[in-house]
Write a protein that holds these residues in place. Structure first.
Motif, PDB file in Angstrom:
ATOM      1  N   ASP A  74      10.688 -50.789 -93.800  1.00 36.49           N
ATOM      2  CA  ASP A  74      11.341 -51.617 -94.822  1.00 36.49           C
ATOM      3  C   ASP A  74      11.824 -52.932 -94.223  1.00 36.49           C
ATOM      4  O   ASP A  74      11.723 -53.995 -94.868  1.00 36.49           O
ATOM      5  CB  ASP A  74      12.520 -50.854 -95.435  1.00 36.49           C
ATOM      6  N   LYS A  75      12.326 -52.884 -93.007  1.00 37.45           N
ATOM      7  CA  LYS A  75      12.823 -54.095 -92.344  1.00 37.45           C
ATOM      8  C   LYS A  75      11.688 -55.082 -92.083  1.00 37.45           C
ATOM      9  O   LYS A  75      11.827 -56.288 -92.326  1.00 37.45           O
ATOM     10  CB  LYS A  75      13.501 -53.710 -91.026  1.00 37.45           C
ATOM     11  N   ILE A  76      10.550 -54.571 -91.597  1.00 41.14           N
ATOM     12  CA  ILE A  76       9.395 -55.440 -91.320  1.00 41.14           C
ATOM     13  C   ILE A  76       8.929 -56.121 -92.602  1.00 41.14           C
ATOM     14  O   ILE A  76       8.695 -57.334 -92.632  1.00 41.14           O
ATOM     15  CB  ILE A  76       8.250 -54.618 -90.691  1.00 41.14           C
ATOM     16  N   ILE A  77       8.800 -55.345 -93.665  1.00 42.54           N
ATOM     17  CA  ILE A  77       8.334 -55.887 -94.951  1.00 42.54           C
ATOM     18  C   ILE A  77       9.323 -56.930 -95.486  1.00 42.54           C
ATOM     19  O   ILE A  77       8.928 -58.017 -95.930  1.00 42.54           O
ATOM     20  CB  ILE A  77       8.121 -54.754 -95.962  1.00 42.54           C
ATOM     21  N   LYS A  78      10.605 -56.628 -95.437  1.00 40.74           N
ATOM     22  CA  LYS A  78      11.626 -57.539 -95.954  1.00 40.74           C
ATOM     23  C   LYS A  78      11.614 -58.863 -95.188  1.00 40.74           C
ATOM     24  O   LYS A  78      11.638 -59.948 -95.795  1.00 40.74           O
ATOM     25  CB  LYS A  78      13.002 -56.885 -95.870  1.00 40.74           C
ATOM     26  N   GLN A  79      11.553 -58.779 -93.852  1.00 31.93           N
ATOM     27  CA  GLN A  79      11.575 -60.013 -93.062  1.00 31.93           C
ATOM     28  C   GLN A  79      10.309 -60.822 -93.270  1.00 31.93           C
ATOM     29  O   GLN A  79      10.356 -62.058 -93.307  1.00 31.93           O
ATOM     30  CB  GLN A  79      11.778 -59.678 -91.578  1.00 31.93           C
ATOM     31  N   TYR A  80       9.179 -60.154 -93.437  1.00 31.72           N
ATOM     32  CA  TYR A  80       7.937 -60.875 -93.678  1.00 31.72           C
ATOM     33  C   TYR A  80       7.977 -61.579 -95.032  1.00 31.72           C
ATOM     34  O   TYR A  80       7.602 -62.761 -95.164  1.00 31.72           O
ATOM     35  CB  TYR A  80       6.742 -59.911 -93.633  1.00 31.72           C
ATOM     36  N   GLN A  81       8.446 -60.889 -96.045  1.00 32.25           N
ATOM     37  CA  GLN A  81       8.518 -61.481 -97.380  1.00 32.25           C
ATOM     38  C   GLN A  81       9.496 -62.645 -97.418  1.00 32.25           C
ATOM     39  O   GLN A  81       9.250 -63.667 -98.082  1.00 32.25           O
ATOM     40  CB  GLN A  81       8.889 -60.418 -98.407  1.00 32.25           C
ATOM     41  N   GLN A  82      10.589 -62.533 -96.689  1.00 35.05           N
ATOM     42  CA  GLN A  82      11.555 -63.630 -96.626  1.00 35.05           C
ATOM     43  C   GLN A  82      10.976 -64.844 -95.911  1.00 35.05           C
ATOM     44  O   GLN A  82      11.256 -65.994 -96.288  1.00 35.05           O
ATOM     45  CB  GLN A  82      12.836 -63.169 -95.923  1.00 35.05           C
ATOM     46  N   ALA A  83      10.155 -64.592 -94.900  1.00 33.70           N
ATOM     47  CA  ALA A  83       9.619 -65.689 -94.099  1.00 33.70           C
ATOM     48  C   ALA A  83       8.442 -66.380 -94.751  1.00 33.70           C
ATOM     49  O   ALA A  83       8.252 -67.596 -94.573  1.00 33.70           O
ATOM     50  CB  ALA A  83       9.211 -65.163 -92.723  1.00 33.70           C
ATOM     51  N   PHE A  84       7.640 -65.640 -95.517  1.00 32.62           N
ATOM     52  CA  PHE A  84       6.360 -66.203 -95.978  1.00 32.62           C
ATOM     53  C   PHE A  84       6.214 -66.234 -97.497  1.00 32.62           C
ATOM     54  O   PHE A  84       5.213 -66.747 -97.995  1.00 32.62           O
ATOM     55  CB  PHE A  84       5.201 -65.413 -95.369  1.00 32.62           C
ATOM     56  N   ASN A  85       7.144 -65.691 -98.238  1.00 35.40           N
ATOM     57  CA  ASN A  85       7.022 -65.701 -99.695  1.00 35.40           C
ATOM     58  C   ASN A  85       8.080 -66.610-100.324  1.00 35.40           C
ATOM     59  O   ASN A  85       9.034 -67.005 -99.705  1.00 35.40           O
ATOM     60  CB  ASN A  85       7.143 -64.279-100.247  1.00 35.40           C
TER      61      ASN A  85
END
Length: 329
Positions: free
Chosen positions: A318-329
């Motif tokens: 969940d942490k990986i997905i959240k940080q990726y979405q925050q950085a690139f979406n």
């Protein structure tokens, strides 16, 4: 033929043990007795290979082949060289196809592909074991045979994140939660069912012509990681919610994935199986991944206690997905 397996009841090795007995091989398994796997027709020794009493018991017997399924370091190998230098005609070391050069200079992997993996300590330890055996073979004639499996499965879920012995990825699929696929999902990989591996592996046992040689034994089927994850989801019966995340980003957030991703599963590889087929002409992989993974998930479904959720790994996904979405979406 009299064969000793050190281990022999694990994810990769159980099918090989069963096939040995089926073919009439006199098989003895040295295990600690913790897994509760039955191999009807085999003899069992309960013990620890590092214990002097166990070593003395093994040294009294002559073996046509000794296979160590659980040797991981050069120290393990050097112990075995001393122990079996006079009482086996063949010593088989289970190495790993992850030892092959990373990053790859050529995606077609043969047994002569260089061994070098700066990303994964597991692979470097396996290479060190191979080096120790090669040295013993050249200097004393110790009868080595090296086997390199690549992502072989039976009682594990062969995905790099939230899987293996854990059931996380299956629960995420069932709940409609996003599952991580490294990269853009198009890199190719080879996943091998343990029953197919066993056909090639058991065919090597006791063969004088294998001494000094290394072999990888894999399926001939190459799938990309999207296809692999879609096959897993199809076995569950639910369309997956796939999120593609670069391997570098995953490893930045979760460094423990560095070995298995940057050192192995983020690279496209295709294995050339001509050598194992030359030595074992009957070797023909016959379990496509979509069939094999269904069998694996059926095995997990048989007993609820097998459906283990690693809550720490779940939170990390969940942490990986959240940080990726925050950085690139």
């Amino acid at each position: 033929m009299k064969v000793l397996f050190i281990g022999g009841t694990g994810n990769i090795s159980t099918e090989s043990s069963l096939l040995c007995v089926q073919l009439g091989i006199e098989l003895t398994l040295l295990t600690r007795g913790n897994r509760g796997v039955a191999i009807p027709g085999a003899k069992f020794i309960v013990g620890d290979i590092n214990q002097k009493s166990t070593q003395e018991q093994l040294a009294k017997q002559q073996w046509d082949a000794v296979v160590n399924w659980i040797a991981f370091t050069a120290e393990d190998v050097e112990r075995d060289i001393k122990l079996f230098s006079k009482n086996t005609n063949q010593y088989v070391y289970i190495s790993s196809a992850s030892c092959y050069q990373k990053p790859v200079s050529n995606p077609i992997i043969t047994e002569s592909t260089p061994l070098a993996n700066p990303w994964w300590q597991y692979s470097r330890d396996k290479i060190a074991g191979e080096d120790a055996l090669t040295k013993a073979y050249r200097e004393t004639g110790f009868p080595i045979c090296i086997v390199r499996p690549s992502l072989t499965y039976d009682t594990v879920i062969p995905l790099p994140i939230g899987a293996w012995t854990h059931y996380n990825v299956i629960e995420r699929i069932k709940q409609g939660k996003p599952i991580i696929v490294q990269g853009d999902g198009t890199s190719l990989f080879t996943i091998t069912h343990a029953s197919d591996f066993a056909k090639g592996f058991v065919g090597l046992l006791g063969r004088q012509t294998t001494i000094g040689h290394a072999f990888h034994i894999t399926s001939d089927e190459s799938l990309n990681w999207d296809q692999i994850n879609l096959a897993v989801a199809a076995a569950v019966g639910i369309k997956p919610n796939i999120v593609h995340i670069p391997s570098d980003f995953i490893c930045h957030v979760a460094p423990d994935y560095t070995g298995t991703l940057l050192g192995d599963k983020s690279h496209s590889v295709i294995f050339d199986n001509r050598k194992i087929k030359q030595f074992v002409p009957d070797f023909c992989p016959s379990t496509p991944f979509n069939i094999g993974i269904q069998q694996t998930l059926d095995w997990f479904a048989e007993k609820p206690e097998r459906q283990i959720i690693d809550h720490q790994a779940e939170a990390l996904s969940d942490k990986i997905i959240k940080q990726y979405q925050q950085a690139f979406n």
